[in-house]
Motif scaffolding. Structure first.
Motif, PDB file in Angstrom:
ATOM      1  N   PHE A  79       0.962  -1.218  -0.046  1.00 32.67           N
ATOM      2  CA  PHE A  79       0.135   0.054   0.044  1.00 32.67           C
ATOM      3  C   PHE A  79       0.861   1.268  -0.185  1.00 32.67           C
ATOM      4  CE2 PHE A  79      -2.928  -2.961   1.906  1.00 32.67           C
ATOM      5  CZ  PHE A  79      -3.878  -3.077   0.987  1.00 32.67           C
ATOM      6  N   PHE A  80       2.298   1.183   0.245  1.00 29.62           N
ATOM      7  CA  PHE A  80       2.942   2.326   0.380  1.00 29.62           C
ATOM      8  C   PHE A  80       4.230   1.889  -0.217  1.00 29.62           C
ATOM      9  CE2 PHE A  80       0.009   3.446   4.133  1.00 29.62           C
ATOM     10  CZ  PHE A  80      -0.239   4.440   3.558  1.00 29.62           C
ATOM     11  N   GLY A  81       4.542   0.975  -0.584  1.00 28.07           N
ATOM     12  CA  GLY A  81       5.699   0.526  -1.489  1.00 28.07           C
ATOM     13  C   GLY A  81       6.928   1.090  -0.720  1.00 28.07           C
ATOM     14  N   LYS A  82       7.858   1.689  -1.487  1.00 28.75           N
ATOM     15  CA  LYS A  82       9.211   1.747  -0.802  1.00 28.75           C
ATOM     16  C   LYS A  82       9.447   2.999   0.132  1.00 28.75           C
ATOM     17  CE  LYS A  82      11.566   0.649  -5.289  1.00 28.75           C
ATOM     18  NZ  LYS A  82      12.159   0.910  -6.613  1.00 28.75           N
ATOM     19  N   SER A  83       8.295   3.771  -0.071  1.00 26.95           N
ATOM     20  CA  SER A  83       8.199   4.901   1.050  1.00 26.95           C
ATOM     21  C   SER A  83       8.036   4.309   2.364  1.00 26.95           C
ATOM     22  CB  SER A  83       7.163   6.064   0.609  1.00 26.95           C
ATOM     23  OG  SER A  83       5.841   5.480   0.798  1.00 26.95           O
ATOM     24  N   MET A  84       7.034   3.259   2.581  1.00 29.23           N
ATOM     25  CA  MET A  84       7.074   2.824   3.858  1.00 29.23           C
ATOM     26  C   MET A  84       6.926   1.240   3.855  1.00 29.23           C
ATOM     27  SD  MET A  84       4.531   5.793   5.713  1.00 29.23           S
ATOM     28  CE  MET A  84       3.270   4.735   5.874  1.00 29.23           C
ATOM     29  N   LEU A  85       7.682   0.728   3.094  1.00 29.35           N
ATOM     30  CA  LEU A  85       7.941  -0.742   3.013  1.00 29.35           C
ATOM     31  C   LEU A  85       7.596  -1.816   4.164  1.00 29.35           C
ATOM     32  CD1 LEU A  85       8.072  -2.601   0.466  1.00 29.35           C
ATOM     33  CD2 LEU A  85      10.637  -2.889   0.997  1.00 29.35           C
ATOM     34  N   THR A  86       8.064  -1.514   5.276  1.00 23.78           N
ATOM     35  CA  THR A  86       7.884  -2.215   6.556  1.00 23.78           C
ATOM     36  C   THR A  86       6.878  -1.808   7.390  1.00 23.78           C
ATOM     37  OG1 THR A  86       9.697  -0.911   7.648  1.00 23.78           O
ATOM     38  CG2 THR A  86      10.304  -2.942   6.344  1.00 23.78           C
ATOM     39  N   CYS A  87       6.088  -0.831   7.057  1.00 18.11           N
ATOM     40  CA  CYS A  87       5.014  -0.342   7.843  1.00 18.11           C
ATOM     41  C   CYS A  87       3.843  -1.325   7.875  1.00 18.11           C
ATOM     42  CB  CYS A  87       4.390   0.895   6.969  1.00 18.11           C
ATOM     43  SG  CYS A  87       2.828   1.530   8.116  1.00 18.11           S
ATOM     44  N   GLY A  88       3.297  -1.859   9.069  1.00 13.04           N
ATOM     45  CA  GLY A  88       2.442  -2.652   9.361  1.00 13.04           C
ATOM     46  C   GLY A  88       2.883  -3.783  10.186  1.00 13.04           C
ATOM     47  N   SER A  89       2.147  -4.873  10.165  1.00 11.69           N
ATOM     48  CA  SER A  89       2.454  -5.974  11.020  1.00 11.69           C
ATOM     49  C   SER A  89       1.952  -7.277  10.472  1.00 11.69           C
ATOM     50  CB  SER A  89       1.945  -5.765  12.444  1.00 11.69           C
ATOM     51  OG  SER A  89       0.381  -5.555  12.298  1.00 11.69           O
ATOM     52  N   ILE A  90       2.341  -8.499  10.978  1.00  9.94           N
ATOM     53  CA  ILE A  90       2.016 -10.001  10.484  1.00  9.94           C
ATOM     54  C   ILE A  90       0.807 -10.020  11.453  1.00  9.94           C
ATOM     55  CG2 ILE A  90       2.394 -12.237  10.214  1.00  9.94           C
ATOM     56  CD1 ILE A  90       3.709 -10.511   8.074  1.00  9.94           C
ATOM     57  N   LYS A  91      -0.396 -10.089  10.899  1.00 12.07           N
ATOM     58  CA  LYS A  91      -1.532 -10.457  11.728  1.00 12.07           C
ATOM     59  C   LYS A  91      -1.830 -11.866  11.958  1.00 12.07           C
ATOM     60  CE  LYS A  91      -5.885  -8.950  10.871  1.00 12.07           C
ATOM     61  NZ  LYS A  91      -6.817  -8.372  10.382  1.00 12.07           N
ATOM     62  N   ALA A  92      -1.592 -12.709  11.331  1.00 14.43           N
ATOM     63  CA  ALA A  92      -1.807 -14.091  11.279  1.00 14.43           C
ATOM     64  C   ALA A  92      -1.278 -15.026  10.334  1.00 14.43           C
ATOM     65  CB  ALA A  92      -3.520 -14.339  11.443  1.00 14.43           C
ATOM     66  N   THR A  93      -1.262 -16.298  10.724  1.00 11.21           N
ATOM     67  CA  THR A  93      -0.966 -17.263   9.523  1.00 11.21           C
ATOM     68  C   THR A  93      -2.058 -18.441  10.163  1.00 11.21           C
ATOM     69  OG1 THR A  93       0.410 -18.757  11.244  1.00 11.21           O
ATOM     70  CG2 THR A  93       1.507 -16.946   9.728  1.00 11.21           C
ATOM     71  N   LYS A  94      -2.352 -18.791   8.781  1.00  8.09           N
ATOM     72  CA  LYS A  94      -3.615 -19.829   8.808  1.00  8.09           C
ATOM     73  C   LYS A  94      -4.782 -19.241   9.858  1.00  8.09           C
ATOM     74  CE  LYS A  94      -2.663 -23.672  10.408  1.00  8.09           C
ATOM     75  NZ  LYS A  94      -2.469 -25.279  10.841  1.00  8.09           N
ATOM     76  N   GLY A  95      -5.108 -17.927   9.680  1.00  5.39           N
ATOM     77  CA  GLY A  95      -6.043 -17.249  10.500  1.00  5.39           C
ATOM     78  C   GLY A  95      -6.085 -17.109  11.976  1.00  5.39           C
ATOM     79  N   GLU A  96      -4.726 -17.507  12.410  1.00  4.98           N
ATOM     80  CA  GLU A  96      -4.447 -17.412  13.850  1.00  4.98           C
ATOM     81  C   GLU A  96      -3.418 -16.274  14.144  1.00  4.98           C
ATOM     82  OE1 GLU A  96      -2.244 -21.110  14.640  1.00  4.98           O
ATOM     83  OE2 GLU A  96      -3.959 -22.483  14.066  1.00  4.98           O
ATOM     84  N   PRO A  97      -3.918 -15.365  15.246  1.00  2.05           N
ATOM     85  CA  PRO A  97      -3.160 -14.225  15.628  1.00  2.05           C
ATOM     86  C   PRO A  97      -1.773 -14.492  15.634  1.00  2.05           C
ATOM     87  CG  PRO A  97      -5.181 -14.412  16.883  1.00  2.05           C
ATOM     88  CD  PRO A  97      -5.068 -15.477  16.110  1.00  2.05           C
ATOM     89  N   ARG A  98      -0.835 -13.567  15.482  1.00  2.00           N
ATOM     90  CA  ARG A  98       0.614 -13.513  15.803  1.00  2.00           C
ATOM     91  C   ARG A  98       1.132 -12.311  16.253  1.00  2.00           C
ATOM     92  NH1 ARG A  98       4.207 -17.214  13.063  1.00  2.00           N
ATOM     93  NH2 ARG A  98       5.576 -15.411  12.788  1.00  2.00           N
ATOM     94  N   GLN A  99       2.333 -12.514  16.890  1.00  2.00           N
ATOM     95  CA  GLN A  99       2.994 -11.076  17.364  1.00  2.00           C
ATOM     96  C   GLN A  99       3.158 -10.003  16.043  1.00  2.00           C
ATOM     97  OE1 GLN A  99       3.307 -10.269  20.500  1.00  2.00           O
ATOM     98  NE2 GLN A  99       2.866 -12.264  21.427  1.00  2.00           N
ATOM     99  N   SER A 100       3.023  -8.911  16.498  1.00  2.00           N
ATOM    100  CA  SER A 100       3.409  -8.046  15.483  1.00  2.00           C
ATOM    101  C   SER A 100       4.924  -8.055  15.271  1.00  2.00           C
ATOM    102  CB  SER A 100       3.225  -6.385  16.012  1.00  2.00           C
ATOM    103  OG  SER A 100       3.636  -5.567  15.272  1.00  2.00           O
ATOM    104  N   GLN A 101       5.117  -7.817  13.849  1.00  2.00           N
ATOM    105  CA  GLN A 101       6.554  -8.151  13.516  1.00  2.00           C
ATOM    106  C   GLN A 101       7.024  -6.761  12.722  1.00  2.00           C
ATOM    107  OE1 GLN A 101       7.230 -11.766  11.296  1.00  2.00           O
ATOM    108  NE2 GLN A 101       6.674 -13.122  13.350  1.00  2.00           N
ATOM    109  N   GLY A 102       6.295  -6.188  12.562  1.00  2.00           N
ATOM    110  CA  GLY A 102       6.558  -4.724  11.618  1.00  2.00           C
ATOM    111  C   GLY A 102       6.670  -3.644  12.210  1.00  2.00           C
TER     112      GLY A 102
END
Length: 154
Positions: A128-151
């Motif tokens: 959504f922001f490309g190179k200007s904010m490439l790591t903005c965000g977090s990993i929400k889930a894998t297989k629909g299960e919540p995960r710790q924020s990684q971004g």
């Protein structure tokens, strides 16, 4: 420039196929058509993360029978393509809900909400922001299960 696109597509295909080889769920297996959609979706996502409108449009044209992909393929700007990508992501999110090997990421800054997307790596790579904010965000889930924020949130 075509070499760059070919290498990107080949790398994504290799990563995707190694991921899909292990992605299965007896309740909802990934059919060949679903795998193809998710592969092309990943090519679109990676192109948007690289701010490459032409590559995103080209990959979107490869997705058949999807109005949102058609809209993305015709997008006049990266902003328009990213808006269409939000809608395309709805389908991808539904398909990977119970599949191994896929990550659901979230960008809280996506305009108008709807900042969730699917990717095949656990490191945030924001389309959504490309190179200007490439790591903005977090990993929400894998297989629909919540995960710790990684971004990062910017």
């Amino acid at each position: 420039m075509k070499n760059k696109h070919d290498r990107l597509a080949a790398g994504i295909l290799a990563l995707f196929l190694s991921t899909v080889a292990f992605a299965h769920d007896s309740k909802a297996p990934l059919t060949e058509a679903r795998q193809l959609f998710l592969y092309q979706y990943e090519v679109v996502r990676a192109a948007l993360a690289s701010d490459d409108l032409a590559a995103a449009q080209k990959a979107a044209r490869e997705i058949s029978n999807d109005e949102n992909a058609g809209n993305l393929a015709k997008a006049a700007t990266l902003a328009d393509a990213r808006e269409a990508f939000k809608k395309l992501s709805t389908r991808a999110l539904r398909l990977v809900k119970h599949q191994d090997g896929f990550f659901i990421a979230h960008c809280p800054m996506a305009k108008g909400g709807g900042g969730d997307w699917v990717q095949v790596t656990g490191k945030v790579n924001n389309p959504f922001f490309g190179k200007s904010m490439l790591t903005c965000g977090s990993i929400k889930a894998t297989k629909g299960e919540p995960r710790q924020s990684q971004g990062k949130h910017h």
